[in-house]
Design a protein around this motif. Structure first.
Motif, PDB file in Angstrom:
ATOM      1  N   GLU A  93       0.821  -1.202   0.000  1.00 59.67           N
ATOM      2  CA  GLU A  93       0.000   0.000   0.000  1.00 59.67           C
ATOM      3  C   GLU A  93       0.861   1.260   0.000  1.00 59.67           C
ATOM      4  O   GLU A  93       0.573   2.220  -0.714  1.00 59.67           O
ATOM      5  CB  GLU A  93      -0.932  -0.006   1.216  1.00 59.67           C
ATOM      6  CG  GLU A  93      -2.130  -0.919   1.071  1.00 59.67           C
ATOM      7  CD  GLU A  93      -3.057  -0.438  -0.030  1.00 59.67           C
ATOM      8  OE1 GLU A  93      -3.808   0.534   0.200  1.00 59.67           O
ATOM      9  OE2 GLU A  93      -3.017  -1.013  -1.131  1.00 59.67           O
ATOM     10  N   HIS A 160      -2.211  -6.125  -5.190  1.00 59.08           N
ATOM     11  CA  HIS A 160      -1.966  -4.691  -5.039  1.00 59.08           C
ATOM     12  C   HIS A 160      -1.312  -4.104  -6.298  1.00 59.08           C
ATOM     13  O   HIS A 160      -1.598  -2.966  -6.678  1.00 59.08           O
ATOM     14  CB  HIS A 160      -1.101  -4.422  -3.805  1.00 59.08           C
ATOM     15  CG  HIS A 160      -1.828  -4.600  -2.515  1.00 59.08           C
ATOM     16  ND1 HIS A 160      -2.424  -3.558  -1.840  1.00 59.08           N
ATOM     17  CD2 HIS A 160      -2.080  -5.701  -1.775  1.00 59.08           C
ATOM     18  CE1 HIS A 160      -2.998  -4.007  -0.732  1.00 59.08           C
ATOM     19  NE2 HIS A 160      -2.799  -5.310  -0.674  1.00 59.08           N
ATOM     20  N   ILE A 191      -7.165  -4.004   1.265  1.00 64.70           N
ATOM     21  CA  ILE A 191      -8.056  -3.531   0.211  1.00 64.70           C
ATOM     22  C   ILE A 191      -9.312  -2.927   0.835  1.00 64.70           C
ATOM     23  O   ILE A 191     -10.004  -3.579   1.613  1.00 64.70           O
ATOM     24  CB  ILE A 191      -8.466  -4.662  -0.756  1.00 64.70           C
ATOM     25  CG1 ILE A 191      -7.226  -5.391  -1.278  1.00 64.70           C
ATOM     26  CG2 ILE A 191      -9.302  -4.096  -1.896  1.00 64.70           C
ATOM     27  CD1 ILE A 191      -6.257  -4.520  -2.011  1.00 64.70           C
TER      28      ILE A 191
END
Length: 500
Positions: A93, A160, A191
């Motif tokens: 992320e 991702h 997510i």
């Protein structure tokens, strides 16, 4: 991304060696690493990523994440953590700068219908003029560009990365299938879904989940992990006809919208008319009734289409505009797909591989069968064998049943077809340990007016054989080639097409 910043995100860790100043990529596949990569070694079902650390180092990687100590050469850093998969999601992320925040994220879970619903949403988004991404059993799609995918829901770092690739293409909506394996193994950590959809729950994957309750509650993680921040406008879409929906509704504080075949649902159909060309119906909604002309076959596809329509409505589109776009939607490949309608026999392929899905296919097809129904079904190797007897029984609802293996892997193909045959309710069935031979036999015995259904694989382009070797295979092309030769048609499907 600065390596020190990444490491500082964790409270509990052990860091050894020298880490690169910055990284640009993260992966669990040692074949994908370079000097800018973070390699995360996790324990898998068949292999342990820990064993591939030397290969990652040889490829230039200098940032290793694992849960055990290993000696690394100078100039490389080792980060030991308790849960590498969670750390992989966290690091991904930050490395990719939270790409899901720029897209409407839609997750679809359920035993049957995930691929159809997710693909319908993608196709409807395209028909409405939006840039869209799809990820699931049929691969990864960015608008009309298709790429391969090995799992229904990829492992954490690849998932991702896919979302980042969609962000770079300026997609507005990202729709993905969310399997119970992915939820149970934590592949979807990190997510943030805006819309979560449930299709149905029936017996499957008990080799992994052990019990139906465990299976059902694992699916429920999609809804319970939607969070409790009421500032975030998130929505849950549930199948009113499935008893698990009542449980899932209590797992989230977010608004629930229901669909189903009865008036109790927020969205439900009436005045249903259908052929093998498609089903038309009246869609009753909180905003009134609308006539829908659908290119899809079967009551369950009406339910799937309602999910797609609701997802667009929740994104702010008027129902009248959404329903007008339904006619522009592309078909869902391999899902109740009728092959070459000019042939004197109807050949239909579908991905159904559970008792409930097989029952629904036959319910859908039976009203349109003018002569005999020939039904071919396969049993998957190294999977929940307890469903085989029931699958065999349902298949013999047809006039002729044909039993074959389906991705036998390391299981004995004869054992798989015998398990199906044990449930047969009549003697007019035939067993083949080679699926291609079974398909060719189904076409050979079909007479004009007969309907042949090839279940379990859809357009899946391979068979998984011994030692997990993927051998090229296409149900549709094998069937069409046999049919063209039988009826002396000019066109032929080449052996190269079938086995590429």
């Amino acid at each position: 991304m600065n390596s020190k910043t990444l490491i500082s995100l964790l409270k509990i860790k052990e860091a050894y060696g020298d880490f690169p100043e910055t990284v640009t990529n993260i992966t669990m596949d040692s074949r994908e690493v370079d000097e800018g990569s973070v390699f995360v070694a996790i324990r898998g079902y068949q292999v342990d990523g820990f064993d591939f650390i030397p290969q990652a180092i040889r490829s230039g990687c200098r940032f290793i994440v694992t849960d055990r100590h290993v000696e690394l050469p100078e100039g490389a850093g080792l980060l030991i953590v308790k849960d590498p998969e969670k750390v992989a999601a966290l690091f991904a992320e930050y490395i990719y700068d939270f790409p899901h925040e720029t897209q409407t994220m839609i997750g679809v879970t359920g035993t049957n219908g995930k691929t159809t619903v997710a693909t319908m949403i993608h196709n409807l988004s395209r028909a409405l003029g939006k840039n869209s991404a799809y990820l699931g059993t049929n691969g990864f799609m960015l608008n009309e560009d298709r790429y391969g995918s090995t799992n229904t829901t990829p492992e954490t770092t690849r998932l991702h990365k896919r979302i980042q690739e969609a962000h770079e293409r300026e997609t507005e909506v990202f729709t993905m299938e969310v399997s119970s394996h992915a939820l149970g193994l934590g592949r979807t950590f990190g997510i943030e879904y805006d819309i979560a959809i449930f299709t149905n729950l029936s017996q499957d994957h008990l080799d992994f989940h052990n019990t139906m309750d465990e299976y059902g509650y694992t699916k429920g993680l999609l809804f319970s992990q939607m969070g409790h921040n009421m500032k975030d406008r998130k929505y849950i879409v549930l199948n009113q006809d499935d008893p698990w929906s009542a449980r899932y509704s209590k797992m989230t504080p977010h608004e629930v919208i229901t669909y189903g075949m009865t008036p109790e649902a927020d969205f439900h159909p009436t005045d249903i008319e259908g052929t093998l060309e498609g089903f038309n119906f009246t869609l009753n909604t909180p905003e009134g009734a609308f006539h829908v002309e659908s290119p899809y076959i079967g009551h369950f596809n009406i339910q799937n289409l309602m999910c797609a329509i609701i997802s667009e409505w929740l994104q702010g589109y008027r129902l009248s505009r959404i329903i007008a776009a339904v006619g522009d939607m592309a078909p869902v490949e391999g899902r109740l797909e009728v092959l070459d309608k000019t042939l004197p026999i109807d050949i239909i392929i579908d991905f159904a591989h559970t008792p409930d899905a097989l029952d629904k296919i036959i319910d859908t097809i039976e009203p349109f069968v003018t002569q005999r129904l020939i039904f071919l079904v396969g049993m998957t190797g190294e999977r929940d064998l307890t469903k085989a007897r029931e699958m065999g029984r349902i298949s013999t609802r047809a006039d002729v049943a044909i039993f074959t293996p389906d991705n036998p892997a390391n299981d004995d193909p004869k054992m798989l077809v015998d398990a199906l045959a044990a449930g047969a309710s009549h003697d007019n069935y035939h067993s083949f340990t080679d699926r291609t031979e079974g398909i060719e036999y189904a076409i050979d015995i079909a007479e004009p007016g007969d309907t042949v259904v090839l279940a379990c694989k859809g357009r899946e382009p391979y068979q998984i054989m011994e030692d997990y070797v993927k051998v090229p295979h296409r149900d549709d092309l094998i069937a069409l080639d046999r049919a063209y030769r039988k009826y002396r048609r000019d066109e032929y499907v080449t052996d190269t097409d079938i086995h590429q």
